[in-house]
Design a protein around this motif. Structure first.
Motif, mmCIF file in Angstrom:
data_model
loop_
_atom_site.group_PDB
_atom_site.id
_atom_site.type_symbol
_atom_site.label_atom_id
_atom_site.label_comp_id
_atom_site.label_asym_id
_atom_site.label_seq_id
_atom_site.Cartn_x
_atom_site.Cartn_y
_atom_site.Cartn_z
ATOM 1 N N PHE A 32 41.945 34.853 46.569
ATOM 2 C CA PHE A 32 41.457 35.984 45.789
ATOM 3 C C PHE A 32 41.950 35.827 44.356
ATOM 4 N N LYS A 35 43.040 38.620 38.756
ATOM 5 C CA LYS A 35 42.501 39.748 37.981
ATOM 6 C C LYS A 35 41.009 39.878 38.251
ATOM 7 N N VAL A 36 40.510 41.110 38.141
ATOM 8 C CA VAL A 36 39.076 41.386 38.246
ATOM 9 C C VAL A 36 38.696 42.357 37.136
ATOM 10 N N THR A 74 44.382 44.461 38.512
ATOM 11 C CA THR A 74 45.090 43.396 39.209
ATOM 12 C C THR A 74 44.632 43.383 40.663
ATOM 13 N N CYS A 75 44.215 42.225 41.126
ATOM 14 C CA CYS A 75 43.767 42.083 42.510
ATOM 15 C C CYS A 75 44.970 41.671 43.358
ATOM 16 N N VAL A 78 42.276 40.937 49.629
ATOM 17 C CA VAL A 78 40.882 41.144 50.009
ATOM 18 C C VAL A 78 40.835 41.779 51.385
ATOM 19 N N TYR A 83 37.650 43.914 47.344
ATOM 20 C CA TYR A 83 38.910 43.553 46.706
ATOM 21 C C TYR A 83 39.862 44.725 46.822
ATOM 22 N N VAL A 85 42.694 46.398 44.859
ATOM 23 C CA VAL A 85 43.133 46.327 43.467
ATOM 24 C C VAL A 85 44.181 47.396 43.175
ATOM 25 N N LYS A 103 33.203 43.995 46.427
ATOM 26 C CA LYS A 103 33.298 42.899 45.466
ATOM 27 C C LYS A 103 32.190 42.922 44.421
ATOM 28 N N PHE A 106 32.790 44.053 40.818
ATOM 29 C CA PHE A 106 33.725 43.323 39.967
ATOM 30 C C PHE A 106 33.231 41.927 39.622
ATOM 31 N N PRO A 108 35.248 38.413 39.108
ATOM 32 C CA PRO A 108 36.594 37.864 39.257
ATOM 33 C C PRO A 108 37.011 37.043 38.045
#
Length: 135
Positions: A32, A35-36, A74-75, A78, A83, A85, A103, A106, A108
């Motif tokens: 994963f 960051k997203v 911040t991820c 999963v 995600y 976060v 997902k 977002f 990634p």
């Protein structure tokens, strides 16, 4: 095995960079991004009977949840097609929260620091004047 690694120039664990999950020794490993970024404006009224839509869970207790495009989070994991976060700014309550969100909301950011020219020059300027000479 050793000849395979040396002659074919392969890693010991040959994993494609595009793999999001692998199974090894009976365990599942999932990749994963660190960051997203929210890729579209998204808002939901929790008090309606519409539910949360793309948001599976959040600790934000605000009645109106709104995420703006470009907001970074911040991820930390999963879950299925979502995600997990943290530090995602909700413009409805202006609080940072934890959430499990689908997902497709977002984009990634897989990361990797690329050196910038000015950072390299600044690093060189901190070296001693005679760094190439040995006493």
């Amino acid at each position: 095995m050793l000849s395979h690694l040396i002659l074919n120039k392969l890693k010991f664990w040959n994993i494609n960079q595009s793999d999001e999950r692998i199974n090894a020794n009976g365990k599942r490993y999932v990749a994963f991004p660190p960051k997203v970024v929210v890729n579209q404006d998204y808002a939901v009224n929790v008090m309606d009977n519409n539910g949360l839509g793309k948001i599976r869970w959040t600790n934000d207790s605000a009645g109106y949840i709104s995420y703006k495009k470009g907001t970074e989070a911040t991820c930390i994991g999963v879950y299925e097609n979502c995600y997990v976060v943290k530090d995602l700014m909700n413009s409805g309550s202006y609080s940072r929260s934890y959430a499990i969100i689908e997902k497709d909301l977002f984009t990634p950011i897989w990361g990797g620091v690329k050196p910038h020219l000015f950072a390299c020059i600044r690093h060189l300027s901190h070296l001693p004047e005679r760094w190439w000479l040995y006493d």
